[in-house]
Write a protein that holds these residues in place. Structure first.
Motif, short mmCIF file in Angstrom:
data_model
loop_
_atom_site.label_atom_id
_atom_site.label_comp_id
_atom_site.label_asym_id
_atom_site.label_seq_id
_atom_site.Cartn_x
_atom_site.Cartn_y
_atom_site.Cartn_z
N SER A 125 0.73 -1.24 0.14
CA SER A 125 0.41 0.14 0.01
C SER A 125 0.88 1.19 0.04
O SER A 125 0.41 2.37 -0.19
CB SER A 125 -0.99 0.08 1.14
N ASN A 126 2.01 1.10 0.14
CA ASN A 126 2.86 2.23 0.40
C ASN A 126 3.09 2.94 -1.25
O ASN A 126 3.23 2.12 -2.11
CB ASN A 126 4.56 2.00 0.80
N CYS A 127 2.97 4.39 -1.20
CA CYS A 127 3.05 4.72 -2.57
C CYS A 127 4.44 4.78 -3.31
O CYS A 127 4.36 4.62 -4.57
CB CYS A 127 2.81 6.51 -2.22
N ASN A 128 5.33 4.71 -2.37
CA ASN A 128 6.75 4.42 -3.34
C ASN A 128 7.45 3.10 -2.68
O ASN A 128 8.68 3.18 -2.45
CB ASN A 128 7.65 5.71 -3.19
N GLY A 129 6.75 2.25 -2.51
CA GLY A 129 7.04 0.78 -1.81
C GLY A 129 7.77 0.11 -2.86
O GLY A 129 7.80 0.21 -3.98
N VAL A 130 8.65 -0.89 -2.27
CA VAL A 130 9.47 -2.01 -3.36
C VAL A 130 8.60 -2.94 -3.57
O VAL A 130 7.37 -3.31 -2.93
CB VAL A 130 10.42 -2.51 -2.37
N ILE A 131 8.72 -3.64 -4.57
CA ILE A 131 7.88 -4.90 -5.08
C ILE A 131 8.41 -5.92 -4.24
O ILE A 131 9.33 -6.52 -3.99
CB ILE A 131 8.08 -5.24 -6.47
#
Length: 247
Positions: A125-131
């Motif tokens: 759900s993080n906008c700039n999270g990692v895959i």
């Protein structure tokens, strides 16, 4: 104005970014080699795997895969099928061959067991999270029936036998001896039929058990999977081949 370096045709030079070490290989000369064949006037007998049948099994599996951390979107799913067990159990026999000790199998049950290995890539759900990456193994097992029409070549299985001979009491012809026997055993060691994986075609539906809105996340991925699994059934057999004599 700074001075620019141009090529002879007036264009900017092309500089490859991120260079790595490389070696240009030199081609080698080759010529056809003549194999050495042992001359033979007979048709030799060789022992090779023989394809008994090739069938496509449809496997249907449902699984719940937990995701930690929760996912907001599934990006990609890679799949592979693994066979851990494949056993042929004869249930009907045909004519006998090889002096009556070996029978052909005209009907059998094929037991298959294995798992589907899934590599799931998803976003959180993080906008700039990692895959994130989740690896899961989904087991399956079952059986199918192979009839005479399914076999290219019938499997063969040799039967073992044991017998016991009794003796009469020489002093009293009305009673058998319980202390004297003659035993005879015949043990036939068979080549076990085995399987070879040919192809796996996957059809699946992946979804969250509880519908989620935009921006929400889910911690369980429910999967309904259909796999068309193609297998070869083989048995090592002795086969006579035509030999060509020569030097």
């Amino acid at each position: 104005m700074s001075e620019q370096n141009f090529t002879s045709n007036g264009e900017y030079p092309i500089i490859a970014p991120c260079p790595v070490d490389a070696v240009t290989l030199t081609p080698l000369d080759d010529e056809e080699a003549r194999p050495c064949l042992v001359p033979s006037n007979l048709n030799p007998i060789i022992k090779i795997p023989v394809v008994l049948a090739e069938n496509t099994l449809q496997i249907v599996v449902e699984a719940n895969i937990p995701l930690n951390p929760p996912a907001s979107e599934i990006k990609r799913v890679f799949k592979d099928a693994f066979i851990t067990q494949c056993k042929l159990v004869p249930v009907r026999f045909g004519k006998e061959t090889c002096h009556g000790s070996v029978r052909t199998v005209t009907k059998a049950k094929l037991f298959v067991e294995g798992f589907i290995r899934k590599d799931i890539e998803y976003a959180t759900s993080n906008c700039n999270g990692v895959i994130r990456d989740r690896i899961a193994t989904v087991p399956f097992s079952g059986f199918t029936e192979l009839t005479a029409d399914d076999f290219f070549v019938y499997p063969i299985i040799g039967s073992s036998s044991e017998s016991r001979s009794r003796y009469i009491n020489p002093k009293n012809g009305h009673t058998p001896r319980l202390d004297k026997f003659f035993f005879e055993n015949n043990v036939y060691y068979n080549e076990q039929p085995y399987c070879e994986l040919v192809n796996a075609e996957f059809f699946e539906l992946d979804f969250s058990p509880c519908p989620t809105g935009v921006g929400e996340s889910f911690s369980t991925l429910r999967e309904k999977i259909v796999v068309d699994l193609t297998l070869k059934v083989l048995q090592v057999r002795q086969v006579r081949v035509n030999a060509l004599g020569g030097g």
